[in-house]
Write a protein that holds these residues in place. Sequence first.
Motif, mmCIF file in Angstrom:
data_model
loop_
_atom_site.group_PDB
_atom_site.id
_atom_site.type_symbol
_atom_site.label_atom_id
_atom_site.label_comp_id
_atom_site.label_asym_id
_atom_site.label_seq_id
_atom_site.Cartn_x
_atom_site.Cartn_y
_atom_site.Cartn_z
ATOM 1 N N TRP A 168 53.101 26.948 40.119
ATOM 2 C CA TRP A 168 52.637 26.339 38.872
ATOM 3 C C TRP A 168 51.481 27.132 38.263
ATOM 4 O O TRP A 168 51.343 27.189 37.038
ATOM 5 C CB TRP A 168 52.203 24.897 39.128
ATOM 6 C CG TRP A 168 53.321 23.957 39.466
ATOM 7 C CD1 TRP A 168 54.525 23.845 38.825
ATOM 8 C CD2 TRP A 168 53.330 22.979 40.508
ATOM 9 N NE1 TRP A 168 55.290 22.860 39.415
ATOM 10 C CE2 TRP A 168 54.574 22.301 40.447
ATOM 11 C CE3 TRP A 168 52.416 22.594 41.484
ATOM 12 C CZ2 TRP A 168 54.918 21.274 41.319
ATOM 13 C CZ3 TRP A 168 52.744 21.578 42.366
ATOM 14 C CH2 TRP A 168 53.989 20.930 42.275
ATOM 15 N N ASP A 169 50.645 27.722 39.121
ATOM 16 C CA ASP A 169 49.506 28.482 38.615
ATOM 17 C C ASP A 169 49.935 29.720 37.840
ATOM 18 O O ASP A 169 49.191 30.212 36.993
ATOM 19 C CB ASP A 169 48.586 28.880 39.769
ATOM 20 C CG ASP A 169 49.311 29.658 40.851
ATOM 21 O OD1 ASP A 169 50.416 29.242 41.248
ATOM 22 O OD2 ASP A 169 48.773 30.685 41.313
ATOM 23 N N LYS A 170 51.139 30.228 38.111
ATOM 24 C CA LYS A 170 51.617 31.423 37.410
ATOM 25 C C LYS A 170 52.051 31.103 35.980
ATOM 26 O O LYS A 170 52.256 32.012 35.173
ATOM 27 C CB LYS A 170 52.793 32.046 38.165
ATOM 28 C CG LYS A 170 52.455 32.543 39.557
ATOM 29 C CD LYS A 170 51.464 33.691 39.520
ATOM 30 C CE LYS A 170 51.322 34.392 40.872
ATOM 31 N NZ LYS A 170 50.724 33.544 41.907
ATOM 32 N N VAL A 171 52.201 29.818 35.669
ATOM 33 C CA VAL A 171 52.632 29.427 34.319
ATOM 34 C C VAL A 171 51.599 28.521 33.646
ATOM 35 O O VAL A 171 51.931 27.771 32.738
ATOM 36 C CB VAL A 171 54.030 28.773 34.341
ATOM 37 C CG1 VAL A 171 55.075 29.811 34.684
ATOM 38 C CG2 VAL A 171 54.110 27.601 35.322
ATOM 39 N N GLY A 172 50.344 28.593 34.124
ATOM 40 C CA GLY A 172 49.264 27.953 33.389
ATOM 41 C C GLY A 172 48.566 26.790 34.041
ATOM 42 O O GLY A 172 47.530 26.342 33.532
ATOM 43 N N GLU B 98 60.334 24.070 36.323
ATOM 44 C CA GLU B 98 61.362 25.018 35.900
ATOM 45 C C GLU B 98 60.749 26.381 35.586
ATOM 46 O O GLU B 98 61.269 27.435 35.998
ATOM 47 C CB GLU B 98 62.095 24.474 34.669
ATOM 48 C CG GLU B 98 63.011 25.491 34.020
ATOM 49 C CD GLU B 98 64.361 24.889 33.667
ATOM 50 O OE1 GLU B 98 64.850 25.180 32.580
ATOM 51 O OE2 GLU B 98 64.915 24.142 34.479
ATOM 52 N N GLU B 99 59.633 26.385 34.886
ATOM 53 C CA GLU B 99 58.980 27.650 34.541
ATOM 54 C C GLU B 99 58.448 28.355 35.790
ATOM 55 O O GLU B 99 58.502 29.586 35.896
ATOM 56 C CB GLU B 99 57.850 27.399 33.554
ATOM 57 C CG GLU B 99 58.335 26.953 32.181
ATOM 58 C CD GLU B 99 57.193 26.666 31.220
ATOM 59 O OE1 GLU B 99 56.020 26.927 31.597
ATOM 60 O OE2 GLU B 99 57.446 26.183 30.112
ATOM 61 N N ALA B 100 57.931 27.580 36.758
ATOM 62 C CA ALA B 100 57.415 28.173 37.993
ATOM 63 C C ALA B 100 58.535 28.847 38.785
ATOM 64 O O ALA B 100 58.351 29.936 39.340
ATOM 65 C CB ALA B 100 56.733 27.105 38.838
ATOM 66 N N MET B 101 59.707 28.210 38.838
ATOM 67 C CA MET B 101 60.837 28.824 39.536
ATOM 68 C C MET B 101 61.305 30.084 38.815
ATOM 69 O O MET B 101 61.680 31.070 39.445
ATOM 70 C CB MET B 101 61.979 27.816 39.685
ATOM 71 C CG MET B 101 61.705 26.733 40.708
ATOM 72 S SD MET B 101 63.161 25.719 41.095
ATOM 73 C CE MET B 101 63.293 24.711 39.608
ATOM 74 N N ALA B 102 61.262 30.066 37.488
ATOM 75 C CA ALA B 102 61.644 31.260 36.729
ATOM 76 C C ALA B 102 60.661 32.400 36.978
ATOM 77 O O ALA B 102 61.037 33.576 37.017
ATOM 78 C CB ALA B 102 61.713 30.939 35.243
ATOM 79 N N GLU C 178 58.590 32.829 39.749
ATOM 80 C CA GLU C 178 58.415 33.317 41.126
ATOM 81 C C GLU C 178 59.484 32.812 42.083
ATOM 82 O O GLU C 178 59.342 32.957 43.298
ATOM 83 C CB GLU C 178 57.017 32.930 41.625
ATOM 84 C CG GLU C 178 56.498 33.840 42.712
ATOM 85 C CD GLU C 178 55.022 33.609 43.001
ATOM 86 O OE1 GLU C 178 54.713 32.742 43.826
ATOM 87 O OE2 GLU C 178 54.193 34.304 42.395
ATOM 88 N N GLY C 179 60.536 32.186 41.584
ATOM 89 C CA GLY C 179 61.617 31.728 42.457
ATOM 90 C C GLY C 179 61.202 30.537 43.303
ATOM 91 O O GLY C 179 60.250 29.821 43.011
ATOM 92 N N GLY C 180 61.947 30.323 44.377
ATOM 93 C CA GLY C 180 61.673 29.203 45.277
ATOM 94 C C GLY C 180 62.632 28.058 45.058
ATOM 95 O O GLY C 180 63.155 27.856 43.959
ATOM 96 N N ASP C 181 62.894 27.331 46.133
ATOM 97 C CA ASP C 181 63.796 26.176 46.069
ATOM 98 C C ASP C 181 62.985 24.927 45.787
ATOM 99 O O ASP C 181 62.619 24.177 46.700
ATOM 100 C CB ASP C 181 64.576 26.051 47.390
ATOM 101 C CG ASP C 181 65.569 27.190 47.584
ATOM 102 O OD1 ASP C 181 66.172 27.605 46.574
ATOM 103 O OD2 ASP C 181 65.718 27.660 48.722
#
Length: 471
Positions: free
Chosen positions: A255-259, A29-33, A35-38
């Motif tokens: 996922w890497d963008k949120v840790g 959920e955090e990764a989609m928030a 950087e988006g993506g389906d």
Amino acid sequence: MRTGHAPLTGIVHLGPGAFFRAFNAVWTEEAMAAEGGDWGICAVSLRSPTARDQMMPQGGCYTAVELGPEGETRRVIGAVTEVLVAPEDPEAVVDRMADPDVKIVSLTITEKGYCHDPATGKLNREHPDIVHDLANPGAPRSALGLICAALEVRRGAGDPPFTVMSCDNLPSNGAVTRGVVLEYARLLMPELADWIAAEGAFPSTMVDRITPATTEADVTALARAEEYYDPAMVVHEPFRQWVIEEHFVSGRPAWDKVGAQMVANVEAHELMKLRCLNGTHSTLAYLGYLGGYETISETVADPAYAALCERLWADEIIPTLPQPEGEDLQAYSKALLARYRNPAIRHRTWQIAMDGSQKLPQRLLGTIRDRLEAGVVPEGLCLAVAAWMRYVGGVDEQGKAIDVRDPLAERLKAASDRGDTPEAKVAALLDLREVFDATLAADARFRAAVTAAYVSLVEKGAQATVAEAKA
């Protein structure tokens, strides 16, 4: 509970239990928030309809409650798009996984779900679910059967495979998963196995977040605080760590963008967790229980126990570890102690002490062997082994019976009872080859350190022995 549009499905996850809800779904959920993506998740239960029945009336949403030292933080998670129950309609699960929009199939199915022999890592061909699935490949029961059925549909359609990503606490979980999937596929259809081997991806991962079982009291407290009833809620600690091998067929969430830590190999991180976290957890469990402490947080509230942990990390454990990519081992150890001190997470010493005969070789004895080979006697870890020996003797420091839960509980008690002195009890337990290999058991330095620690535990008690311990 859902207020906006659900994301399109890009992940199918097998095993929608509490850990998945407190970990995978939150990260996604955090990764989609970010950087988006389906990357919406279709969660699949391999056994019970409970998760579906709890979550789908809420549109797949649920509440994740973080239990921190200063209080609770609540948030609604909406990454799950649907929940399917495989036994009710395995074909629907296969169809969903075969959809080319699905890029990843992830798993939290516990060790038993891999239908393998843990000692060899090979497929257990006699497992009832494997026998069934090979005879009925169109209506599989096992995770392996579902995965291979869906991959065969994709192969036939000319679509690329999905990435298969294990998130279970298995060493080299990606390699284990790849091995059993290929072995099963080869029994089913050799050309399918060849295609998976050539085109597929099975990244290994290391996962870490304490997720206590949700209780009725938790559900009631949430209803009182937020004025809604959520039977699918989960509780978890603030800490989380996800280390993932960067090996995906068709992309992944950010996922890497949120840790999350994307690395080339997770083995060093697995060893770090096994020795730094699991090793000290077991040490605190046995010495804490014998010292009269019910939980880990109570145990490390005693300054002597906290100091022992810090000495174990600095002097005995970290010197045995290869440097994990992107990791600060000293900072990791400090974070562990902060986690142990969190009073909102009630990790019982008795609970962690379970199954010690299975855990000691990986959590403690490997580290001890490495230090002895370096010419150093790791007295702190030898004290932990002595505490385990005292614990499995089945009688605490007040003379009360200990409820020892272990596959070898009767043999451990019998071995301890054979000795009429501390030295004899230690010798009898060191003779158990299921726990101690012959070389380590025969090492005079190891035997002497464990025996001295056991004598101190009997004569002075755990609290005084820990206070005097020098790692």
